[in-house]
Enzyme design. Sequence first.
Site, short mmCIF file in Angstrom:
data_model
loop_
_atom_site.label_atom_id
_atom_site.label_comp_id
_atom_site.label_asym_id
_atom_site.label_seq_id
_atom_site.Cartn_x
_atom_site.Cartn_y
_atom_site.Cartn_z
N ALA A 1 0.86 -1.18 0.00
CA ALA A 1 0.00 0.00 0.00
C ALA A 1 0.90 1.23 0.00
O ALA A 1 1.74 1.40 0.88
CB ALA A 1 -0.91 0.00 1.22
N GLY B 1 3.79 -1.34 -5.12
CA GLY B 1 4.63 -2.53 -5.23
C GLY B 1 4.97 -2.74 -6.69
O GLY B 1 4.08 -2.75 -7.55
N ASN C 1 2.25 -3.29 -9.60
CA ASN C 1 2.10 -2.24 -10.60
C ASN C 1 2.30 -2.78 -12.01
O ASN C 1 1.55 -2.42 -12.94
CB ASN C 1 3.11 -1.12 -10.37
CG ASN C 1 2.85 -0.33 -9.11
OD1 ASN C 1 1.76 -0.35 -8.56
ND2 ASN C 1 3.87 0.37 -8.64
N ASP D 1 7.49 0.67 -14.03
CA ASP D 1 6.57 -0.46 -13.97
C ASP D 1 5.62 -0.44 -15.16
O ASP D 1 5.29 -1.49 -15.73
CB ASP D 1 5.77 -0.41 -12.67
CG ASP D 1 6.66 -0.49 -11.45
OD1 ASP D 1 7.74 -1.11 -11.54
OD2 ASP D 1 6.29 0.07 -10.40
N SER E 1 1.58 7.10 -18.38
CA SER E 1 1.50 6.96 -16.92
C SER E 1 2.05 8.19 -16.20
O SER E 1 1.53 8.57 -15.14
CB SER E 1 2.23 5.70 -16.45
OG SER E 1 3.64 5.88 -16.47
#
Length: 306
Positions: A12, A39, A43, A253, A283
């Site tokens: 989290a 994480g 991700n 990621d 992103s």
Amino acid sequence: MKPIVILGIFVADTSFRAERMPRMGETILGQSFALGPGGKGSNQAVAAAMAGGETHFITRLGRDDFARIARTTWEQAGVRPEVTEDDESYTGAAFIFLEAATGDNAIIVSPGAAARIAAGDLEARAELIRGASVFVTQLEQPIPAARRGLEIARAAGVPTILNPAPAAALDDAMLALCDYLTPNESEAEGLTGLKVTSLTEAEAAADALLDRGVGAVVITLGANGALYRDRSRSVHVPAVGAGPVVETTGAGDAFNGGFAVALAEGRDVVEAVRFGCATAGISVTRPGAARSMPTRAEIDALLARG
């Protein structure tokens, strides 16, 4: 298309945005706070699923509120969880500092249950890995687990991607299990001892990694895109811009998830790198990590713009 299988951790993310990092013993006022899923492995799984891949994610969770965030996130993205629930630990958490002026970040990760991922977790899902189109892992969970996953995939002829983050010392035997190694500049430097501040330096670092047994190297270069280099080809793929940068958390990621999907679809590897760059390019125009990952329609639309 065969599934993409990703090993990694969920945490989290607790994100604090402020003008600067406080000094030791100092308290400062922040500008914002957010709690959300993170994480690297999680991700990447979210990125891959949203980019159109059937994605299975191997990890460990506790039985707590943060685990419920994980499962809700995966359900919304279409990720298929392969979870071991660990009653003796907690679901991981991360502290993320975001510099308000630049969007740059500094992160502390406490993996919790995911720190107990072991080779046995991979052996229990060996058939899933053997039937994959691509196997992906990173280094936030224990390295022996990552190594075992790579070994199972390699023995079955499944292409392997290792995103060596966070940076860690890796032996040549583990590097030789990697069809694709995807470090950023600092991770490439950590593995080779060579500075990566230019394309020429990135090429030298990639060659050093190829000499240690890696099949191919993709060094992500932030705003400069990515370098793909193997023993017969070297291609610099420019960044694919989608708008002003809001936050860089999760960009790597996003790249790895998109790259895995494109490889799973049978695309040429340089085209797969560009697909990954487009995924990352979208992103970074949004806040957050998992919640910043684009849909397949968004990625295709960006690439169609040329």
